[in-house]
Write a protein that holds these residues in place. Structure first.
Motif, PDB file in Angstrom:
ATOM      1  N   VAL A 157       0.830  -1.204   0.000  1.00 55.15           N
ATOM      2  CA  VAL A 157       0.000   0.000   0.000  1.00 55.15           C
ATOM      3  C   VAL A 157       0.867   1.258   0.000  1.00 55.15           C
TER       4      VAL A 157
ATOM      5  N   HIS B 249       1.249   1.736  -8.579  1.00 51.99           N
ATOM      6  CA  HIS B 249      -0.129   1.675  -8.075  1.00 51.99           C
ATOM      7  C   HIS B 249      -1.014   0.877  -9.037  1.00 51.99           C
ATOM      8  N   ASP B 250      -0.912   1.179 -10.323  1.00 48.83           N
ATOM      9  CA  ASP B 250      -1.740   0.493 -11.318  1.00 48.83           C
ATOM     10  C   ASP B 250      -1.409  -0.992 -11.385  1.00 48.83           C
TER      11      ASP B 250
ATOM     12  N   VAL C 127      -3.104  -2.617  -8.367  1.00 50.69           N
ATOM     13  CA  VAL C 127      -4.566  -2.642  -8.508  1.00 50.69           C
ATOM     14  C   VAL C 127      -4.991  -3.647  -9.581  1.00 50.69           C
ATOM     15  N   SER C 128      -4.260  -3.685 -10.691  1.00 50.65           N
ATOM     16  CA  SER C 128      -4.627  -4.599 -11.779  1.00 50.65           C
ATOM     17  C   SER C 128      -4.511  -6.057 -11.363  1.00 50.65           C
TER      18      SER C 128
ATOM     19  N   ASP D 185      -5.302  -7.042  -8.329  1.00 48.10           N
ATOM     20  CA  ASP D 185      -6.193  -7.180  -7.167  1.00 48.10           C
ATOM     21  C   ASP D 185      -5.423  -7.189  -5.853  1.00 48.10           C
TER      22      ASP D 185
ATOM     23  N   ALA E 240      -4.443  -1.821  -1.937  1.00 45.72           N
ATOM     24  CA  ALA E 240      -4.041  -0.478  -2.352  1.00 45.72           C
ATOM     25  C   ALA E 240      -4.401   0.583  -1.330  1.00 45.72           C
TER      26      ALA E 240
ATOM     27  N   ASP F 216      -8.361  -0.816   3.823  1.00 48.79           N
ATOM     28  CA  ASP F 216      -8.705  -2.200   3.493  1.00 48.79           C
ATOM     29  C   ASP F 216      -7.937  -3.196   4.357  1.00 48.79           C
TER      30      ASP F 216
ATOM     31  N   GLY G   6      -6.342   5.007  -0.468  1.00 50.70           N
ATOM     32  CA  GLY G   6      -6.044   4.222  -1.665  1.00 50.70           C
ATOM     33  C   GLY G   6      -6.019   5.050  -2.924  1.00 50.70           C
TER      34      GLY G   6
ATOM     35  N   ARG H 177      -4.747   7.132  -6.108  1.00 50.88           N
ATOM     36  CA  ARG H 177      -3.611   7.012  -7.029  1.00 50.88           C
ATOM     37  C   ARG H 177      -2.742   8.251  -6.886  1.00 50.88           C
TER      38      ARG H 177
END
Length: 630
Positions: A250, A280-281, A284-285, A287, A290, A294, A335, A337
């Motif tokens: 994170v 970051h992407d 996230v991509s 799963d 982030a 959470d 979270g 970006r």
């Protein structure tokens, strides 16, 4: 530049199935009573290690807990002493390795560590421990494991929910090493390679890449030291009992954004002007986690974390304030970006974006092809930027490559010659041979190989009567088990006494000094030829002009070429060099290897086939070892 570099003394084994060596590694340290610390592992690694250790397993720790609480260490320490152990064998992730370190630093015991995640803790002399809800770290050589055994089988079945954060944790180590206070040119190079390998592994899911990247990342972090990334992760983990790797996952994009000005090489290796957003992407991509919320963090708890983080701050290229840390934590909690910052140099920003656009254009198709092409783009763009390439210089490069293409035909391969003289062919050769270290060394193919040489019988004379010192060749082909390989196809080619190949001699009607043989039932091959001579590579084309312009000679050391192929075995391309020949230490294509320099023994009298030459002759005897194509 002034620096001091002290390489770590840790012994490292890396491979597949290396878990089986753990008993030998313990005995190598002179230890006999092993204490096992095992974390949870989907591969059942703890029990597998226990089986390998056998009856000399003196005891084992009841548990290993994240952040190494001192009360858990006390339990393990009591069990260690009760067992009368003198060595800790740890298998698992950061929790198991941390407990092993905690025992070792308190007892002086040696450690053999088998990582089953990508934590990287095994590479460092750092121990983080938690007491009273506060995590602190210390560094001492007594903490560093003596031996690390990397076995790719231990990470092959990691669940995605474990593998991704663990790999990003390793990526955080590499990134932190790039801006750390103790960074050196060596650690920078290792960190950049670690980033490249880890990102490629995250995209492909290749556990071997990820484990190799974790090793590299941990190694450079150990040399550089920890920064704000670890300070925040340790504070969050110790204060709020958060899982270590997801916390790093994170935080990493936000720490990259904070230190963006100190991380120009990160953008280069990722091929983007926005490395924070790219990481970051990527998370996230896949799963991955982030947001701190959470992970169960309440926004109200961030103030205390910010207060603790600035009490004993770690070094950082950007000055840290309590409000700045709190703002970063707030973004990580939500979270969000990270927002990219424009580089101070607008030209650099434009170039970063251009490289990123080109890299991003290679989205479809084979993953390996994408990796190769995007890596090539980054390297070429980086070369142009580093050297300030001018339009005239680039046009000269285009003209040179065009001329290289024009010089290439069915009898001459100028591009292969260019690759050879730049040493690139030898680089690829070394990389290829490093995967089969028990075989005969390979060597470059060279520009004079032709498909489909004439089939010749055992004992044939490939020289077809050309002048030169007669040579009798008696070679064998075996597997790595030294058993003969019958029926192996062996292509042979060489220069004549004047240093020319048949392809360079228009007057030759057909192939000369080349042929295709097959080994007999005994795996052996015998034929006649002439002693090869040193010769210049073709120097009348663009490659020759390059050599001349840089003061390099075009000569190759005298050698015979061999290409060996057999069903069920890996192909071997190699050369045997004449001991005592010219240019062995300055071969124009950098192809000479010490173990390929062979005595071509002077003889007199009759040759083995009964031929009696005028004067002396030479005899070459050699055994080629080739590996199975598993």
């Amino acid at each position: 530049m002034s620096l001091v570099h002290e390489p770590a003394p840790t012994r490292v084994l890396f491979g597949t199935g290396t878990l089986g060596t753990v008993r030998d590694e313990v005995e190598r340290l002179g230890r006999s009573r092993r204490f096992l610390v095992a974390g949870r592992s989907p591969s059942g690694a703890g029990e597998r290690v226990a089986d390998v250790l056998g009856p000399l397993l003196a005891g084992r720790s009841p548990r290993a807990v994240v952040h190494t609480p001192v009360e858990v260490t006390a339990e393990a320490l009591a069990a260690f002493r009760e067992a009368g152990a003198d060595c800790v064998v740890a298998v698992g992730g950061g929790s198991a390795i941390g407990l092993s370190k905690a025992i070792a630093v308190r007892t002086g015991a040696d450690q053999v560590v088998l990582p089953s995640t990508y934590s990287g803790s095994e590479c460092t002399a750092v121990l983080g421990e938690t007491e009273g809800g506060v995590k602190t770290t210390r560094t001492a050589e007594a903490i560093r494991p003596e031996t690390v055994v990397y076995d790719t089988d231990l990470v092959r079945d990691l669940p995605a929910a474990v593998a991704l954060p663990s790999a990003v944790n390793a990526l955080a180590h590499a990134v932190e090493a790039l801006y750390g206070a103790g960074a050196t040119p060596l650690t920078d190079a290792v960190a950049v390679e670690a980033v490249r390998v880890l990102v490629a592994g995250l995209r492909s899911g290749d556990p071997e890449q990820l484990l190799r990247g974790a090793w590299l990342a941990g190694t450079c972090l150990d040399r550089v030291g920890m920064g704000v990334q670890h300070k925040l992760a340790h504070t969050l983990g110790g204060t709020l009992d958060l899982p270590h790797a997801p916390t790093h996952t994170v935080l990493l994009p936000h720490v990259i954004a904070l230190n963006a000005a100190a991380l120009p090489r990160l953008g280069e290796v990722l091929g983007t002007a926005d490395p924070a957003g790219a990481v970051h992407d990527l998370v996230v991509s896949a799963d991955g986690p982030a947001a701190l919320r959470d992970l169960g963090v309440t926004e109200a708890g961030l103030d205390r974390v910010a207060d603790l983080a600035v009490q004993r701050p770690y070094p950082n290229p950007v000055p840290l304030t309590r409000d700045g840390i709190r703002d970063l934590l707030g973004q990580a909690w939500a979270g969000a970006r990270p927002v990219p910052q424009e580089p101070a140099d607008p030209v650099a920003g434009t170039l970063d974006r251009l490289t990123a656009q080109v890299v991003d254009s290679f989205r479809a198709g084979d993953p390996r092809l994408r990796e190769l092409l995007t890596g090539l783009v980054r390297a070429l763009h980086g070369y142009a930027r580093t050297h300030g390439l001018t339009q005239a210089e680039w046009q000269a490069t285009i003209d040179f490559l065009t001329a290289t293409g024009h010089a290439t035909d069915e009898r001459r391969q100028e591009f292969v010659l260019l690759s050879d003289t730049l040493g690139l062919s030898s680089v690829v050769d070394v990389l290829t041979h490093s995967r089969t270290p028990d075989t005969t060394s390979s060597a470059v193919l060279g520009p004079f190989y032709t498909e489909g040489p004439p089939e010749l019988a055992q004992g044939a004379d490939v020289s077809a009567g050309k002048k030169g010192t007669p040579l009798w060749v008696d070679v064998a082909v075996t597997g790595t088990d030294d058993r003969p390989v019958p029926g192996a196809v062996v292509d042979v080619w060489q220069s004549d006494e004047d240093g020319f190949y048949d392809l360079q001699l228009p007057e030759e009607d057909g192939p000369v000094l080349r042929g295709r043989f097959r080994t007999g039932d005994d795996g052996r091959l015998r034929f006649r030829s002439i002693l090869p001579a040193a010769y210049p590579v073709p120097a009348d084309g663009p490659v020759g002009s390059m050599l001349d312009a840089t003061g390099r000679h075009p000569f190759r050391a005298p050698h015979l070429h061999f290409l060996i192929a057999a069903d069920g075995y890996r192909e071997l391309i190699t050369q045997l060099f004449v001991a005592g020949g010219a240019h062995l230490d300055s071969d124009a294509v950098f192809g000479v290897k010490e173990d390929l320099i062979v005595d071509f023994v002077p003889r007199t009298g009759a040759m083995p086939d009964g031929t009696v030459p005028d004067g002396g002759w030479r005899q070459l005897t050699f055994t080629f070892r080739i590996s199975r194509d598993d």
